[in-house]
Design an enzyme around this catalytic site. Structure first.
Site, PDB file in Angstrom:
ATOM      1  N   ARG B  14       0.825  -1.216   0.000  1.00  0.00           N
ATOM      2  CA  ARG B  14       0.000   0.000   0.000  1.00  0.00           C
ATOM      3  C   ARG B  14       0.859   1.266   0.000  1.00  0.00           C
ATOM      4  O   ARG B  14       0.432   2.312  -0.469  1.00  0.00           O
ATOM      5  CB  ARG B  14      -0.992  -0.004   1.164  1.00  0.00           C
ATOM      6  N   SER B  41      -4.817   4.691   5.870  1.00  0.00           N
ATOM      7  CA  SER B  41      -4.620   3.280   5.545  1.00  0.00           C
ATOM      8  C   SER B  41      -4.216   3.092   4.083  1.00  0.00           C
ATOM      9  O   SER B  41      -3.476   2.181   3.750  1.00  0.00           O
ATOM     10  CB  SER B  41      -5.903   2.485   5.789  1.00  0.00           C
ATOM     11  N   GLU B  62     -19.142   4.072   0.127  1.00  0.00           N
ATOM     12  CA  GLU B  62     -18.397   3.496  -0.985  1.00  0.00           C
ATOM     13  C   GLU B  62     -19.220   3.437  -2.271  1.00  0.00           C
ATOM     14  O   GLU B  62     -18.690   3.645  -3.374  1.00  0.00           O
ATOM     15  CB  GLU B  62     -17.907   2.095  -0.614  1.00  0.00           C
ATOM     16  N   HIS B 113      -5.527  -3.841   1.760  1.00  0.00           N
ATOM     17  CA  HIS B 113      -5.956  -4.776   2.802  1.00  0.00           C
ATOM     18  C   HIS B 113      -6.673  -5.997   2.224  1.00  0.00           C
ATOM     19  O   HIS B 113      -7.642  -6.504   2.798  1.00  0.00           O
ATOM     20  CB  HIS B 113      -6.850  -4.080   3.832  1.00  0.00           C
ATOM     21  N   ASP B 121      -7.960  -7.710  12.059  1.00  0.00           N
ATOM     22  CA  ASP B 121      -9.340  -7.246  11.860  1.00  0.00           C
ATOM     23  C   ASP B 121     -10.293  -8.408  11.573  1.00  0.00           C
ATOM     24  O   ASP B 121     -11.495  -8.301  11.813  1.00  0.00           O
ATOM     25  CB  ASP B 121      -9.423  -6.220  10.724  1.00  0.00           C
TER      26      ASP B 121
HETATM   27  C1  LIG Z   1     -18.310  -0.330   4.789  1.00  0.00           C
HETATM   28  C2  LIG Z   1     -17.118   0.090   5.576  1.00  0.00           C
HETATM   29  N1  LIG Z   1     -16.353   1.087   5.108  1.00  0.00           N
HETATM   30  C3  LIG Z   1     -15.243   1.450   5.779  1.00  0.00           C
HETATM   31  C4  LIG Z   1     -14.888   0.822   6.929  1.00  0.00           C
HETATM   32  C5  LIG Z   1     -13.619   1.191   7.668  1.00  0.00           C
HETATM   33  N2  LIG Z   1     -13.963   1.870   8.929  1.00  0.00           N
HETATM   34  C6  LIG Z   1     -13.993   1.209  10.101  1.00  0.00           C
HETATM   35  S1  LIG Z   1     -14.491   2.178  11.378  1.00  0.00           S
HETATM   36  C7  LIG Z   1     -14.631   3.524  10.371  1.00  0.00           C
HETATM   37  C8  LIG Z   1     -15.064   4.843  10.937  1.00  0.00           C
HETATM   38  C9  LIG Z   1     -16.369   4.744  11.618  1.00  0.00           C
HETATM   39  O1  LIG Z   1     -16.742   5.971  12.137  1.00  0.00           O
HETATM   40  P1  LIG Z   1     -17.816   6.019  13.309  1.00  0.00           P
HETATM   41  O2  LIG Z   1     -19.016   5.252  12.876  1.00  0.00           O
HETATM   42  O3  LIG Z   1     -18.023   7.428  13.657  1.00  0.00           O
HETATM   43  O4  LIG Z   1     -17.139   5.202  14.478  1.00  0.00           O
HETATM   44  P2  LIG Z   1     -16.060   5.782  15.568  1.00  0.00           P
HETATM   45  O5  LIG Z   1     -14.821   6.128  14.808  1.00  0.00           O
HETATM   46  O6  LIG Z   1     -16.680   6.959  16.198  1.00  0.00           O
HETATM   47  O7  LIG Z   1     -15.862   4.641  16.499  1.00  0.00           O
HETATM   48  C10 LIG Z   1     -14.301   3.186   9.046  1.00  0.00           C
HETATM   49  C11 LIG Z   1     -14.317   4.117   7.919  1.00  0.00           C
HETATM   50  C12 LIG Z   1     -15.715  -0.214   7.380  1.00  0.00           C
HETATM   51  N3  LIG Z   1     -15.424  -0.908   8.484  1.00  0.00           N
HETATM   52  N4  LIG Z   1     -16.823  -0.557   6.688  1.00  0.00           N
END
Ligand SMILES: Cc1ncc(C[n+]2csc(CCOP(=O)(O)OP(=O)(O)O)c2C)c(N)n1
Ligand SMILES: [Mg+2]
Lengths: 292, 317
Positions: B14, B41, B62, B113, B121
């Site tokens: 990456r 990432s 997405e 990833h 994960d």
């Molecule tokens: C469909 C999807 N896109 C991207 C991710 C990567 N991802 C994991 S947590 C996150 C941020 C989530 O934000 P929030 O819901 O505010 O949770 P917090 O950071 O406050 O715990 C992302 C983008 C994912 N897990 N699933």
């Protein structure tokens, strides 16, 4: 029924569990987990009407909970263990090979308490709605609870689910949103603003409530209020203000602790800010299941 | 040849994407980038810093990102989308199929990833089906580079290529060894000439195949090792040339056996040159949490598994 003091003591211990799990796994998501520790404690030790004797996938005659923002698994695993779903010592296996405690919650390894995998964001509310519909079909008057993140609300599927639930009057459902204002890349407002969030949910036909997620008393009040609003023809959403990383001084006020584990020094510092109220789970490299 | 292979430390593929993207930004003013809340990432910070106006943060959306990329391509831009491989494919398959593949849009779907090596994960994120999904889409080019240098080269090369591309890379730090080797889309890369067996490997498992080939050499088995970074279009002639000589094949990939590189090669051989073949990859399973190395071992994708597959295929020759 646990009293306020006892619930606070549990939440403090849950926070220690979160920090220790992520530290020993050298990965995972402490920030959101810490922020939601009061909510999870209230839910599992006070609010949910559940069958404590054994876990069943169908959960008939019980309230159900679905975690949509699956990355905050450490807080869920801690309350599940501490409310008897599986042995406390199993927390030592978090994110390790051959563990039932996967990085993101899964049913695949058969961990009691989990009914669907989550981790890919945006899907849990739809599952919760389906489970609520099943309860309605069965004449089961128990409730379905769901938690999502706030960044997670950027997923379109959430709003598809929101439309459906209002249209079909899914009123045996309580959604809570972890409204901490941050996500991986920064503040919600800098990534993609959620705008006027209460107004959005109202416009989508939901009954909108508010609570302070890091004030145990207000969590109890908020969830009780939400419960009282069910059965009235509208799905209920509680917008829960939390602070990511709460109450660890160096973890608050930033999004940086969304998905970073504390190192040894940071762990020690963080633990010094939380009283060991109920006893830490024993950490061992190679956990042996009881009776094995 | 493998004894002359120079390993220049370890870096994540990456990182190759991030560094390549910055180059693309400099060379192609029409290149733009999108990301779905995973800037760090995907290593997109350098591009964003230098070209803030050509970067679009889509948030955790997405599906929206993919269809917007199609719109940007209509406007003559070269959009690079960045998110995890799972959210780059399965999550948005119909958006890609309709707006990008079927509509023939010049979008570069860049996916980090991928596979079990993302590690802790766990299975929700460890997509092992993406090569299959993406190679099935008519007109899509599918590339799975093997190290930092190849990922960087591929990131730059796909800007020049007209048409939709799926570029698949990963999270862990991995040996860098193709720095001084050529990269051309659709051209297999010969890493070692040999006579007893052909190993065709892609992605992270190319390094595992190097380790396996070394061990096999010590046992007097001569491996022809070929890196197939472009799974589609497949370099059929290079594969047939190799197999013509060795008369048996092992494939290695961090992906389901169903739908992967091995399946593409099996189809080619079935048509043109049916010969004994063994497949190293995941056998109809989901992954789980663990360290990258432990997971490769558990799911049958370590160097020792490639060695065993070679012994099996030689016995069938
Ligand atoms: C469909 C999807 N896109 C991207 C991710 C990567 N991802 C994991 S947590 C996150 C941020 C989530 O934000 P929030 O819901 O505010 O949770 P917090 O950071 O406050 O715990 C992302 C983008 C994912 N897990 N699933
Ligand atoms: Mg948040």
């Amino acid at each position: 029924m646990a009293d306020l003091v006892q619930l606070k003591r549990i939440a403090t211990q849950v926070r220690r569990d979160i920090l220790r799990q992520t530290h020993y796994a050298a990965s995972g998501h402490p920030g959101g987990s810490l922020g939601c520790a009061d909510f999870f404690t209230a839910l599992y030790f006070e609010i949910l009407r559940k069958n404590d004797a054994h876990f069943s996938m169908e959960g008939k005659g019980e309230d159900l909970f679905f975690l949509s923002n699956g990355h905050i698994s450490p807080v869920w695993y801690s309350v599940l263990a501490r409310s008897g779903y599986f042995p406390l010592g199993e927390l030592a296996t978090f994110r390790k090979l051959n563990s039932r405690l996967q990085g993101h919650p899964a049913t695949h390894e058969g961990l009691p308490g989990i009914r669907v995998a989550s981790g890919s964001l945006g899907q849990g509310l739809s599952v919760a709605i389906g489970a609520a519909l099943a309860k309605r079909l069965d004449g089961d008057d128990h409730l379905v609870y769901c938690l999502t993140g706030d960044g997670e609300l950027q997923e379109g599927q959430i709003w598809e689910a929101a439309l459906f639930a209002a249209h079909k009057k899914v009123d045996n459902l309580i959604l809570t949103v972890d409204w901490n204002g941050v996500q991986i890349d920064g503040r919600n407002d800098d990534v993609i603003s959620l705008g006027d969030l209460p107004a959005k949910w109202t416009a989508f036909g939901w009954d909108v409530l508010h609570m302070h997620g890091n004030d145990m008393q207000d969590v109890l009040r908020g969830l009780a209020a939400a419960k009282a609003r069910t059965g009235k023809g509208k799905p209920v959403v509680v917008l829960m203000k939390t602070e990511m990383g709460y109450p660890i001084d160096f973890m608050m006020g930033t999004h940086k602790w969304h998905g970073v584990a504390p190192n040894a020094e940071q762990l020690e510092n963080a633990l010094s800010q939380l009283e060991e109220t109920l006893g830490d789970y024993p950490y061992v490299e190679k956990y042996q299941p009881e009776g094995a | 040849m493998l004894d002359q292979l120079v390993v220049n430390g370890k870096k994540a593929t990456r990182d190759g994407f991030g560094d390549g993207l910055l180059e693309v930004g400099r060379q192609y003013p029409q290149a733009v980038a999108l990301c779905a809340d995973l800037v760090g990432s995907l290593k997109m910070d350098a591009f964003i810093k230098e070209f803030p106006d050509r970067f679009f943060q889509a948030g955790i959306s997405e599906a929206n990102m993919m269809s917007m990329a199609a719109g940007l391509a209509i406007g003559g831009k070269i959009p690079y989308t960045g998110t995890f491989a799972n959210f780059s494919t399965g999550r948005v398959y119909d958006q890609i199929r309709q707006c990008i593949a079927y509509s023939e849009k010049n979008v570069k779907v860049c996916a980090s990833h991928a596979g079990v090596t993302l590690g802790e994960d766990g299975a929700t994120h460890q997509i092992l089906e993406d090569i299959g999904m993406m190679k099935m889409l008519p007109g899509f080019t599918v590339i799975n580079p093997c190290d930092y240098a190849q990922t960087k080269a591929a990131t730059i090369a796909i800007a020049e290529h007209q048409g939709p591309v799926y570029l698949r890379f990963g999270r862990p730090s991995w040996p860098v060894f193709t720095e001084n080797m050529p990269f051309e889309i659709g051209k297999a890369l010969l890493l070692q000439k040999g006579t007893d067996v052909s190993i065709f490997a892609t992605g992270h498992l190319v390094w595992k195949a190097v380790e396996a080939a070394r061990e096999l050499a010590a046992h007097g088995i001569s491996v022809e090792l070929v890196n197939i970074h472009t799974i589609k279009p497949l370099d059929e002639e290079a594969i047939l040339d190799s197999v013509q000589k060795t008369r048996c094949v092992v494939t290695a990939e961090e992906h389901q056996i169903a739908g992967g590189l091995g399946e593409s090669i099996a189809q080619l051989l079935a048509r043109r040159m049916p010969l004994p073949m063994e497949f190293v990859g995941v056998h109809d399973q989901f992954g789980e949490s663990g360290t990258p190395e432990a997971l490769l071992e558990k799911y049958g994708m370590g160097a020792s598994h490639i060695v065993e597959a070679v012994h099996r295929v030689l016995a069938r020759k």
